[in-house]
Design an enzyme around this catalytic site. Structure first.
Site, mmCIF file in Angstrom:
data_model
loop_
_atom_site.group_PDB
_atom_site.id
_atom_site.type_symbol
_atom_site.label_atom_id
_atom_site.label_comp_id
_atom_site.label_asym_id
_atom_site.label_seq_id
_atom_site.Cartn_x
_atom_site.Cartn_y
_atom_site.Cartn_z
ATOM 1 C CG ASP A 47 -1.987 -1.050 1.177
ATOM 2 O OD1 ASP A 47 -2.319 -1.502 0.070
ATOM 3 O OD2 ASP A 47 -2.496 -1.424 2.247
ATOM 4 C CE1 TYR A 75 3.821 -7.178 4.092
ATOM 5 C CE2 TYR A 75 3.359 -9.439 4.767
ATOM 6 C CZ TYR A 75 3.446 -8.468 3.775
ATOM 7 O OH TYR A 75 3.148 -8.798 2.475
ATOM 8 C CG ASP A 89 -5.118 2.232 6.119
ATOM 9 O OD1 ASP A 89 -6.027 3.087 6.191
ATOM 10 O OD2 ASP A 89 -4.571 1.931 5.048
ATOM 11 N NE ARG A 181 -5.162 -2.278 4.002
ATOM 12 C CZ ARG A 181 -6.081 -2.123 3.042
ATOM 13 N NH1 ARG A 181 -7.123 -1.332 3.249
ATOM 14 N NH2 ARG A 181 -5.974 -2.750 1.893
#
Length: 303
Positions: A47, A75, A89, A181
């Site tokens: 993103d 991540y 988010d 997310r």
């Protein structure tokens, strides 16, 4: 007849430490320009607000992208507890709040439900297609959609920091198709306190690590010079979990022409997918059958 794309026939991987802001496509275009490459693509979208490893495939390496996107990746992300947003988010609008704040023990206990083979519903603002249209486009028009859950393999999900009552820092190692997310959203719902992603960084993807990545500033500084070429990583690094077979001289000639070719193999079985090399370079990907590789992809590396 279509116009041929200009640029060099250069093949390999460039690992970029993507900053927050640009899209993954914009980073690909920057790298392609900097290397004057004819063809480029990436192995897994980040993103715009996310940072970290974005592996850019150049030339023939674009044929190996699935072997990186299918590999495990990790991540590090911060979850803001107590707030849900419409995008899951920090870019979105707050749609619900909670005063509840779970302690570390409760969080660690909840994380166990997200490990292994799980089902995950992508965010409303995602690139998932609903009736042929991207979900985020319909969400922007105010539409709420039923998005089907998708399978995801999660190898680990760990609490690595708790800077304050409102924030937790987690590390996720997962397979292809995961939405961080959604993890943050679902964890908040499980804990009863709500949550969304505040910051997200991909720390490694398959064989590529953030410690080996170039920043966009470094790429700009070396753009269209031989110095940048020195940071190009071999196409073969994509084959992190694919066995190698070695082509004979005659087999290499046949494989380069798209025909089955004789290979020397020791640790592969009939029907296994593998990649063939000759003189240390990859020349084809295919299936091993009775002493030959039957190619599905031919790799024509010129640099």
């Amino acid at each position: 007849m279509g116009r041929r794309r200009k640029g060099r026939d250069i093949s390999g991987w460039m690992v970029v430490d993507k900053p927050s802001g640009p899209t993954s496509t914009a980073v690909v275009n920057k790298v392609r320009w900097a290397l004057d490459a004819k063809k480029a693509g990436h192995a897994g979208t980040l993103d715009p607000a996310a940072t970290g490893v974005l592996a850019i495939a150049l030339g023939e390496a674009t044929k190996t992208v699935p072997y990186v996107t299918d590999a495990l990746k990790a991540y590090e992300f911060t979850v803001r507890l107590g707030q849900a947003t419409n995008t899951d988010d920090a870019e979105g609008e707050i749609i619900a709040e909670s005063a509840l704040r779970p302690d570390d023990a409760q969080i660690k206990e909840a994380l166990s439900a997200f490990v292994g083979d799980i089902e995950q519903v992508p965010p409303q603002y995602s690139a998932v297609k609903i009736d042929g249209e991207r979900a985020y486009k319909r969400a922007r028009d105010g539409e709420e959609m039923e998005i089907a859950a998708r399978p995801l393999y999660v190898e680990s999900l760990l609490l690595i920091d708790r800077p304050n009552a409102d924030h937790v820092v987690l590390e996720l190692t997962c397979g292809k198709g995961g939405y961080v997310r959604s993890i943050a959203r679902d964890l908040g719902q499980t804990l009863g306190c709500l949550g969304h992603v505040r910051a997200l960084r991909r720390i490694w993807s398959g064989p590529f690590d953030a410690s080996d990545a170039l920043t966009l500033d470094q790429i700009d500084a070396m753009a269209q010079t031989p110095a940048l070429d020195e940071h190009l990583r071999p196409l073969e690094e994509a084959f992190v979990s694919l066995p190698e077979v070695k082509a004979t001289r005659e087999g290499a000639t046949r494989l380069r022409n798209g025909n089955p070719g004789m290979v020397l193999a020791s640790d592969v079985d009939y029907g296994d997918e593998c990649w063939a090399s000759y003189d240390g370079r990859a020349i084809a990907i295919g299936r091993y059958k009775s002493g030959e590789l039957h190619p599905s992809r031919v790799l024509n590396i010129k640099n």
